[in-house]
Design a protein around this motif. Structure first.
Motif, PDB file in Angstrom:
ATOM      1  N   TYR A  23      34.989  50.695   5.978  1.00 41.04           N
ATOM      2  CA  TYR A  23      33.869  50.589   5.047  1.00 41.04           C
ATOM      3  C   TYR A  23      34.273  50.474   3.579  1.00 41.04           C
ATOM      4  CZ  TYR A  23      31.013  51.743   9.080  1.00 41.04           C
ATOM      5  OH  TYR A  23      30.418  51.729  10.318  1.00 41.04           O
ATOM      6  N   LYS A  83      24.019  43.980  -4.791  1.00 37.75           N
ATOM      7  CA  LYS A  83      24.071  43.288  -3.497  1.00 37.75           C
ATOM      8  C   LYS A  83      25.080  43.964  -2.566  1.00 37.75           C
ATOM      9  CE  LYS A  83      24.909  38.855  -1.328  1.00 37.75           C
ATOM     10  NZ  LYS A  83      25.739  37.694  -1.333  1.00 37.75           N
ATOM     11  N   ALA A  84      26.235  44.336  -3.093  1.00 39.59           N
ATOM     12  CA  ALA A  84      27.255  44.998  -2.269  1.00 39.59           C
ATOM     13  C   ALA A  84      26.767  46.362  -1.790  1.00 39.59           C
ATOM     14  CB  ALA A  84      28.563  45.135  -3.054  1.00 39.59           C
ATOM     15  N   ASP A  86      23.593  47.211  -1.293  1.00 38.22           N
ATOM     16  CA  ASP A  86      22.577  46.918  -0.269  1.00 38.22           C
ATOM     17  C   ASP A  86      23.231  46.551   1.061  1.00 38.22           C
ATOM     18  OD1 ASP A  86      20.652  47.334  -2.232  1.00 38.22           O
ATOM     19  OD2 ASP A  86      20.248  45.183  -2.526  1.00 38.22           O
ATOM     20  N   GLU A  87      24.235  45.684   1.004  1.00 37.38           N
ATOM     21  CA  GLU A  87      24.877  45.207   2.231  1.00 37.38           C
ATOM     22  C   GLU A  87      25.634  46.318   2.955  1.00 37.38           C
ATOM     23  OE1 GLU A  87      27.201  41.908   0.821  1.00 37.38           O
ATOM     24  OE2 GLU A  87      25.480  40.534   0.865  1.00 37.38           O
ATOM     25  N   LEU A  88      26.407  47.128   2.215  1.00 39.43           N
ATOM     26  CA  LEU A  88      27.162  48.196   2.871  1.00 39.43           C
ATOM     27  C   LEU A  88      26.230  49.281   3.394  1.00 39.43           C
ATOM     28  CD1 LEU A  88      29.811  49.344   3.839  1.00 39.43           C
ATOM     29  CD2 LEU A  88      30.140  50.369   1.569  1.00 39.43           C
ATOM     30  N   THR A  89      25.180  49.585   2.654  1.00 36.56           N
ATOM     31  CA  THR A  89      24.202  50.568   3.131  1.00 36.56           C
ATOM     32  C   THR A  89      23.593  50.110   4.447  1.00 36.56           C
ATOM     33  OG1 THR A  89      23.695  51.240   0.859  1.00 36.56           O
ATOM     34  CG2 THR A  89      22.086  51.818   2.555  1.00 36.56           C
ATOM     35  N   GLU A  90      23.194  48.860   4.513  1.00 37.70           N
ATOM     36  CA  GLU A  90      22.597  48.319   5.736  1.00 37.70           C
ATOM     37  C   GLU A  90      23.597  48.320   6.890  1.00 37.70           C
ATOM     38  OE1 GLU A  90      19.477  46.982   8.064  1.00 37.70           O
ATOM     39  OE2 GLU A  90      19.425  47.765   6.009  1.00 37.70           O
ATOM     40  N   LYS A  91      24.834  47.945   6.604  1.00 38.00           N
ATOM     41  CA  LYS A  91      25.872  47.931   7.652  1.00 38.00           C
ATOM     42  C   LYS A  91      26.098  49.339   8.203  1.00 38.00           C
ATOM     43  CE  LYS A  91      30.661  46.709   8.540  1.00 38.00           C
ATOM     44  NZ  LYS A  91      31.879  46.098   8.057  1.00 38.00           N
ATOM     45  N   ASN A  94      23.114  50.419  10.281  1.00 43.81           N
ATOM     46  CA  ASN A  94      23.149  49.754  11.582  1.00 43.81           C
ATOM     47  C   ASN A  94      24.223  50.322  12.494  1.00 43.81           C
ATOM     48  OD1 ASN A  94      21.005  48.088  10.888  1.00 43.81           O
ATOM     49  ND2 ASN A  94      22.325  46.407  10.219  1.00 43.81           N
TER      50      ASN A  94
END
Length: 127
Positions: A23, A83-84, A86-91, A94
């Motif tokens: 991560y 954006k980074a 948002d993307e890492l939080t979502e990953k 999930n």
């Protein structure tokens, strides 16, 4: 002056190492083992030179980690953009990690999210 490194004990050393590599793009050393004390550790290095030592040894206490306690409470990683974050939080969400706040802009101007990461330890992800 700068902080040389931060250290944390973990129950599952290999899983903790893999978490920070996956991560947060940590680079790990080969590890260390003191055969006399059965102490194991890895030093994890991050892009900006910060280092985290993860450690394990027999007979550790593993008390519940309340998010509202005294002492060290989280480690924060700056990713460089909303954006980074948002993307890492979502990953991470999930992948089954609990998002306890955000992503959001806090009252003091940080864009962040907070996640309960490896072994119940809070991770803050910032812009």
């Amino acid at each position: 002056m700068h902080i040389e490194h931060i250290a944390m004990y973990v129950n599952d050393l290999e899983n903790a190492k893999d978490f920070f590599v996956k991560y947060f793009n940590a680079k790990s050393n080969e590890g260390y083992h003191n055969k006399k004390t059965d102490f194991y550790s890895y030093f994890l290095s991050f892009e900006d030179g910060a280092r985290l030592e993860i450690m394990n040894r027999p007979q550790m206490n593993d008390d519940e980690k309340s998010l509202n306690r005294t002492g060290y409470i989280h480690i924060a990683f700056s990713l460089g953009s909303k954006k980074a974050v948002d993307e890492l939080t979502e990953k991470m969400k999930n992948d089954g990690y609990t998002v306890i706040s955000g992503p959001r802009t806090t009252g003091d101007g940080y864009y962040e999210s907070c996640i309960v990461g490896i072994e119940g330890n809070q991770i803050e992800i910032t812009e």
